[in-house]
Design an enzyme around this catalytic site. Structure first.
Site: not given
Length: 285
Positions: A231, A265
């Site tokens: 991210k 995740r």
């Protein structure tokens, strides 16, 4: 970290009558059925490619596969419910046929997509909106009797990064979870997983403040999922791109494990499995 820090945390999920053990952290592999996910290498355009991706994730050690057919990156275009279903249902059905023991998580904020996905063979619902974008989601999950990943977010994927503000991001997230957990439990939802929502309605500083604070989520006694894979909180800080963010992802995943995360995740399953193995060895020593 003391070995008994998280002894009071719920460590099992009821997945269609099977007790799933979370006493050892595990990995959820990401399967993006979208043409516009922020990490280009993760985009899957057809059923055959999806099956190959699932096979790799399972071989590398993933215990969950998270399927998403609606990109939730900041500023992503809206997708209709029909289009989301068109993308996701055939893939669920194919995975169930080819990998019947795979446990499938469905990344959606729409109750209709949640229900049809579970009926097609999926196992749990991963809702980025915590029920705020579809008021029927909580009652739908309760009726389905499946585990629910409750994520923190404000706004929508289209506007969530428009100058988000918090009095104290950690305390605000805890207050949000307290309210949502109460609502879910009142409906009879038993299996709740908390996701702090890194990158969702949070600035770069908010993300790191929340990471530093996230061990306090233990007050709820529920499993925690961390989703920071590649991210912008990593690559913007380092001045790189998502394609170069694996090392940073590994660092943050390690921190998250030390703070009590039960599920990572990720796009890169093998690297996350190595994190779990190394941190587990240290904590057992």
């Amino acid at each position: 970290m003391a070995k008994d820090t998280f002894l009071n945390r719920k460590i099992t999920l009821n997945i269609k009558g099977e007790l799933f053990d979370l006493s050892t952290p595990c990995v959820m592999g990401i399967l993006n059925l979208t043409p516009d996910s922020f990490f280009g290498e993760s985009r899957i355009g057809n059923v055959d490619a999806a099956l190959k991706r699932v096979e790799i994730c399972l071989l590398e050690g993933a215990r969950f596969i998270d399927l998403g057919a609606y990109s939730s990156r900041p500023g992503a275009a809206d997708v209709s419910t029909d289009e989301e279903l068109k993308r996701i249902i055939p893939v669920i059905e194919a995975i169930v046929r080819e990998f019947p023991h795979a446990r499938l998580s469905i990344d959606t904020f729409r109750s209709k997509v949640a229900a049809e996905s579970i009926h097609a063979g999926a196992h749990l619902i991963n809702d980025i909106s915590g029920g705020t974008l579809d008021k029927e989601m909580f009652s739908t999950v309760a009726g389905l009797g499946v585990p629910y990943i409750l994520m923190h977010m404000k706004g929508t994927p289209q506007d969530m990064q428009n100058a988000p503000e918090y009095a104290h991001v950690g305390l605000d997230v805890i207050g949000y979870f307290a309210q949502k957990i109460s609502e879910l439990q009142a409906l009879g939802v038993q299996d709740i997983i908390l996701d702090p929502g890194f990158g969702f309605a949070k600035t770069l500083d908010h993300n790191y403040q929340l990471l530093n604070y996230m061990h306090n989520l233990d007050i709820f006694g529920l499993p925690v999922l961390t989703g920071i894979s590649r991210k912008s909180m990593i690559y913007k800080l380092l001045g790189t791109q998502a394609e170069e963010a694996l090392n940073g992802t590994t660092v943050i995943n390690t921190i998250a494990l030390l703070k009590g995360t039960s599920i990572l995740r990720v796009h890169d399953v093998r690297a996350a499995m190595e994190c779990i193995q190394l941190v587990g060895k240290m904590q057992a020593s």
